[in-house]
Write an enzyme that holds these catalytic residues in place. Sequence first.
Site, mmCIF file in Angstrom:
data_model
loop_
_atom_site.group_PDB
_atom_site.id
_atom_site.type_symbol
_atom_site.label_atom_id
_atom_site.label_comp_id
_atom_site.label_asym_id
_atom_site.label_seq_id
_atom_site.Cartn_x
_atom_site.Cartn_y
_atom_site.Cartn_z
ATOM 1 N N CYS A 79 0.829 -1.213 0.000
ATOM 2 C CA CYS A 79 0.000 0.000 0.000
ATOM 3 C C CYS A 79 0.864 1.264 0.000
ATOM 4 O O CYS A 79 1.502 1.556 -0.996
ATOM 5 C CB CYS A 79 -0.973 -0.082 1.170
ATOM 6 N N HIS A 169 -3.322 -5.097 1.447
ATOM 7 C CA HIS A 169 -2.633 -5.421 2.704
ATOM 8 C C HIS A 169 -2.737 -6.919 2.977
ATOM 9 O O HIS A 169 -3.681 -7.341 3.647
ATOM 10 C CB HIS A 169 -3.311 -4.698 3.872
ATOM 11 N N GLU A 171 -1.075 -8.456 5.050
ATOM 12 C CA GLU A 171 -0.839 -8.638 6.504
ATOM 13 C C GLU A 171 -2.131 -8.465 7.303
ATOM 14 O O GLU A 171 -2.161 -8.804 8.480
ATOM 15 C CB GLU A 171 0.258 -7.667 6.993
HETATM 16 N N1 GLN Z 1 -3.641 6.439 0.913
HETATM 17 C C1 GLN Z 1 -2.348 6.129 1.451
HETATM 18 C C2 GLN Z 1 -1.242 6.883 0.718
HETATM 19 O O1 GLN Z 1 -1.488 7.468 -0.280
HETATM 20 C C3 GLN Z 1 -2.077 4.658 1.399
HETATM 21 C C4 GLN Z 1 -3.076 3.935 2.247
HETATM 22 C C5 GLN Z 1 -2.560 2.717 2.941
HETATM 23 O O2 GLN Z 1 -1.355 2.482 3.059
HETATM 24 N N2 GLN Z 1 -3.464 1.952 3.501
HETATM 25 O O3 GLN Z 1 -0.139 6.883 1.163
#
Ligand code: GLN
Length: 188
Positions: A79, A169, A171
Site C-alpha cells: 500500500c 494489505h 498482513e
Molecule cells: N492512501 C495512502 C497513501 O497514499 C495509502 C493507504 C494505505 O497504506 N493503507 O499513502
Amino acid sequence: MRVGVLALQGAFIEHERMLKSLGTETFEIRQKKDIETNMDAIVLPGGESTVMGKLLNDLELMNPIREMIKNGLPAFGTCAGLILLAEKIYEDKLSHIGTMNITARRNAYGRQLGSFETSDEFKGIGKIPMTFIRAPYIESVGEKAEILSTVNGKIVAAKQNKQLVTAFHPELTNSNAVHKYFIENMVK
Ligand code: GLN
C-alpha cells in the site's frame, strides 16, 4: 535471517506477526542505527506515504535505504509502501525511495471505493484474500517490472528482481501466502 520492518507509522505490527508466523526473525526500524545492524530484507508497511516519506528524510533513512535496495536488499512494500518504492507517482512530481520501475496512483479507487475486501489470483500463489484500504493501484509497469496480480483490470501487485509490492494489505488477511512468497523467492 533477520527482516527489518519500517516502524515509523502505519500497519507494521501486522507484518511482524505474519513474518513471525513463518518462523522469520523481525526487528523494527525507527532510526538510523537500526539499519546499521545485519538486515536480510526490509518491509515497508501501509500508512500514509507522504508522512512516511517525510519521516524517512528527517531521520536520514531515505538515502541509505535507497542505496541498500539498489544494491540488492530484498524489499516488500504494501500500500503506502508500494508508493514509497515507485519510481513515479501519477500526477505528482514527488517520488520517495523510487527503486521500482512502476507508476503508482494514490487513492486510486476514490473515497467510497477506497476500502474493500476481495479475493483474486496472484501469480505463483493462486487465489488469495486481499484487503484494500484507501489503496493505490499500479498505473503502469516499466520494462523491468512484472505484473503479479490484477483486480478488476487494475494492477495490484508486481515484482522486480528482489522487490515486491502489493496495493492491498496481505498482513491484514488470514493468509500469510504473500509473505511466504517474498521470503522464499526473494530473501532465501
Ligand atoms: N492512501 C495512502 C497513501 O497514499 C495509502 C493507504 C494505505 O497504506 N493503507 O499513502
